[in-house]
Design a protein around this motif. Sequence first.
Motif, PDB file in Angstrom:
ATOM      1  N   PHE A  68       0.728  10.765   1.089  1.00 27.95           N
ATOM      2  CA  PHE A  68       1.658  11.090   2.169  1.00 27.95           C
ATOM      3  C   PHE A  68       3.013  10.413   1.986  1.00 27.95           C
ATOM      4  CE2 PHE A  68      -2.025  12.129   5.198  1.00 27.95           C
ATOM      5  CZ  PHE A  68      -1.703  13.475   5.246  1.00 27.95           C
ATOM      6  N   GLY A  69       3.161   9.625   0.925  1.00 28.29           N
ATOM      7  CA  GLY A  69       4.444   9.002   0.630  1.00 28.29           C
ATOM      8  C   GLY A  69       4.666   7.639   1.257  1.00 28.29           C
ATOM      9  N   VAL A  70       3.607   6.994   1.737  1.00 24.55           N
ATOM     10  CA  VAL A  70       3.748   5.658   2.315  1.00 24.55           C
ATOM     11  C   VAL A  70       4.016   4.657   1.191  1.00 24.55           C
ATOM     12  CG1 VAL A  70       2.569   3.815   3.590  1.00 24.55           C
ATOM     13  CG2 VAL A  70       2.231   6.213   4.241  1.00 24.55           C
ATOM     14  N   PRO A  71       5.043   3.818   1.310  1.00 24.68           N
ATOM     15  CA  PRO A  71       5.324   2.819   0.281  1.00 24.68           C
ATOM     16  C   PRO A  71       4.149   1.859   0.105  1.00 24.68           C
ATOM     17  CG  PRO A  71       7.165   3.013   1.809  1.00 24.68           C
ATOM     18  CD  PRO A  71       6.035   3.789   2.406  1.00 24.68           C
ATOM     19  N   GLU A  72       3.958   1.415  -1.109  1.00 25.57           N
ATOM     20  CA  GLU A  72       2.805   0.573  -1.438  1.00 25.57           C
ATOM     21  C   GLU A  72       2.711  -0.657  -0.534  1.00 25.57           C
ATOM     22  OE1 GLU A  72      -0.719   0.035  -3.282  1.00 25.57           O
ATOM     23  OE2 GLU A  72       0.653   1.705  -3.679  1.00 25.57           O
ATOM     24  N   GLU A  73       3.853  -1.248  -0.213  1.00 28.97           N
ATOM     25  CA  GLU A  73       3.820  -2.483   0.580  1.00 28.97           C
ATOM     26  C   GLU A  73       3.343  -2.250   2.009  1.00 28.97           C
ATOM     27  OE1 GLU A  73       8.195  -1.058   0.535  1.00 28.97           O
ATOM     28  OE2 GLU A  73       6.488  -1.161  -0.850  1.00 28.97           O
ATOM     29  N   ASP A  74       3.414  -1.001   2.489  1.00 29.91           N
ATOM     30  CA  ASP A  74       2.974  -0.708   3.856  1.00 29.91           C
ATOM     31  C   ASP A  74       1.542  -0.176   3.932  1.00 29.91           C
ATOM     32  OD1 ASP A  74       5.127  -1.583   5.237  1.00 29.91           O
ATOM     33  OD2 ASP A  74       5.969   0.392   5.681  1.00 29.91           O
ATOM     34  N   VAL A  75       0.948   0.145   2.790  1.00 31.70           N
ATOM     35  CA  VAL A  75      -0.392   0.730   2.795  1.00 31.70           C
ATOM     36  C   VAL A  75      -1.422  -0.182   3.467  1.00 31.70           C
ATOM     37  CG1 VAL A  75      -2.319   1.434   1.303  1.00 31.70           C
ATOM     38  CG2 VAL A  75      -0.017   2.304   0.866  1.00 31.70           C
ATOM     39  N   PRO A  76      -1.483  -1.488   3.144  1.00 28.45           N
ATOM     40  CA  PRO A  76      -2.490  -2.333   3.806  1.00 28.45           C
ATOM     41  C   PRO A  76      -2.337  -2.376   5.330  1.00 28.45           C
ATOM     42  CG  PRO A  76      -1.642  -3.428   1.855  1.00 28.45           C
ATOM     43  CD  PRO A  76      -0.770  -2.229   2.094  1.00 28.45           C
ATOM     44  N   ARG A  77      -1.096  -2.399   5.815  1.00 28.89           N
ATOM     45  CA  ARG A  77      -0.872  -2.452   7.266  1.00 28.89           C
ATOM     46  C   ARG A  77      -1.365  -1.176   7.935  1.00 28.89           C
ATOM     47  NH1 ARG A  77       3.508  -0.825  10.562  1.00 28.89           N
ATOM     48  NH2 ARG A  77       4.783  -0.283   8.730  1.00 28.89           N
ATOM     49  N   LEU A  78      -1.120  -0.027   7.309  1.00 25.16           N
ATOM     50  CA  LEU A  78      -1.556   1.237   7.909  1.00 25.16           C
ATOM     51  C   LEU A  78      -3.070   1.408   7.833  1.00 25.16           C
ATOM     52  CD1 LEU A  78       1.516   1.753   7.854  1.00 25.16           C
ATOM     53  CD2 LEU A  78       0.997   4.142   7.303  1.00 25.16           C
ATOM     54  N   ILE A  79      -3.663   0.890   6.773  1.00 26.84           N
ATOM     55  CA  ILE A  79      -5.130   0.917   6.690  1.00 26.84           C
ATOM     56  C   ILE A  79      -5.728   0.083   7.818  1.00 26.84           C
ATOM     57  CG2 ILE A  79      -7.122   0.118   5.350  1.00 26.84           C
ATOM     58  CD1 ILE A  79      -5.609   0.914   2.816  1.00 26.84           C
ATOM     59  N   ALA A  80      -5.187  -1.105   8.031  1.00 22.51           N
ATOM     60  CA  ALA A  80      -5.696  -1.980   9.082  1.00 22.51           C
ATOM     61  C   ALA A  80      -5.558  -1.337  10.455  1.00 22.51           C
ATOM     62  CB  ALA A  80      -4.976  -3.324   9.046  1.00 22.51           C
ATOM     63  N   ARG A  81      -4.439  -0.652  10.695  1.00 18.48           N
ATOM     64  CA  ARG A  81      -4.232  -0.016  12.000  1.00 18.48           C
ATOM     65  C   ARG A  81      -5.201   1.146  12.197  1.00 18.48           C
ATOM     66  NH1 ARG A  81      -4.016  -0.752  16.926  1.00 18.48           N
ATOM     67  NH2 ARG A  81      -2.661   0.615  18.160  1.00 18.48           N
ATOM     68  N   PHE A  82      -5.406   1.942  11.151  1.00 19.37           N
ATOM     69  CA  PHE A  82      -6.362   3.052  11.231  1.00 19.37           C
ATOM     70  C   PHE A  82      -7.754   2.523  11.575  1.00 19.37           C
ATOM     71  CE2 PHE A  82      -9.355   6.151   9.731  1.00 19.37           C
ATOM     72  CZ  PHE A  82      -8.741   7.378   9.892  1.00 19.37           C
ATOM     73  N   ARG A  83      -8.159   1.478  10.897  1.00 17.78           N
ATOM     74  CA  ARG A  83      -9.494   0.924  11.129  1.00 17.78           C
ATOM     75  C   ARG A  83      -9.631   0.323  12.526  1.00 17.78           C
ATOM     76  NH1 ARG A  83     -10.362  -1.997   5.200  1.00 17.78           N
ATOM     77  NH2 ARG A  83     -10.882  -0.059   4.066  1.00 17.78           N
TER      78      ARG A  83
END
Length: 217
Positions: free
Chosen positions: A55-70
């Motif tokens: 979806f084009g999320v920058p690598e540095e933001d991927v962990p934060r978005l994973i945590a929020r989804f979970r």
Amino acid sequence: MPLTVGFDLDMTLIDPRPGMAAVMDAVAAETGYPLDGAHFAANLGPPLDMIYRDFGVPEEDVPRLIARFRALYPEVVIPATVALPGAAQALAVVRELGGTTIVVTGKYRANAALHLAALDWEVDHLFGELWSTGKAEALKAHGAAVYVGDHVGDVRGAKAAGAVSVGVVSGPCDADELTAEGADVVLPDLTAFPGWLRANADRLLSVGAEVGRSAPR
């Protein structure tokens, strides 16, 4: 070694699509990233980090978005999820034959466990955050003779382990795609699985023994 059967979770045993779409859309609204919940839910299989990158999320933001989804997941997805046709019976037939059940999923393990508890399903082993050929080591460790899944990634995992690959067309991949990837058996859904397993149980015991012997010692 008892007959061991592995199952994928999303779109193999359960249908979590409405909740998954809702959570992805909620993360999009919070972050401003162009995440498409409907597209995500229609193509379940790959892990979240791959989805976010696509979806084009920058690598540095991927962990934060994973945590929020979970974090959003338990209250949104668990109550909206239903069992797919034949899922409970597919798990039950393994026990009927004296076998062992193992769920190997790309989903976060803690949330996968919540699904099993909500549906009152008992499995012998649960592994999360494993995708495609990455599922093979868990399958080999438990001598899984069969791995059942809805995605070409599940076929790859079964083949990498040396297990019989049973594909079901309840997910994003159709019968032709599963067959082309190397699925040994393709079923329309899990309602046909108990009959197939009973008919093949004796042969599958020797397959499981070979899979177990291939596991790292």
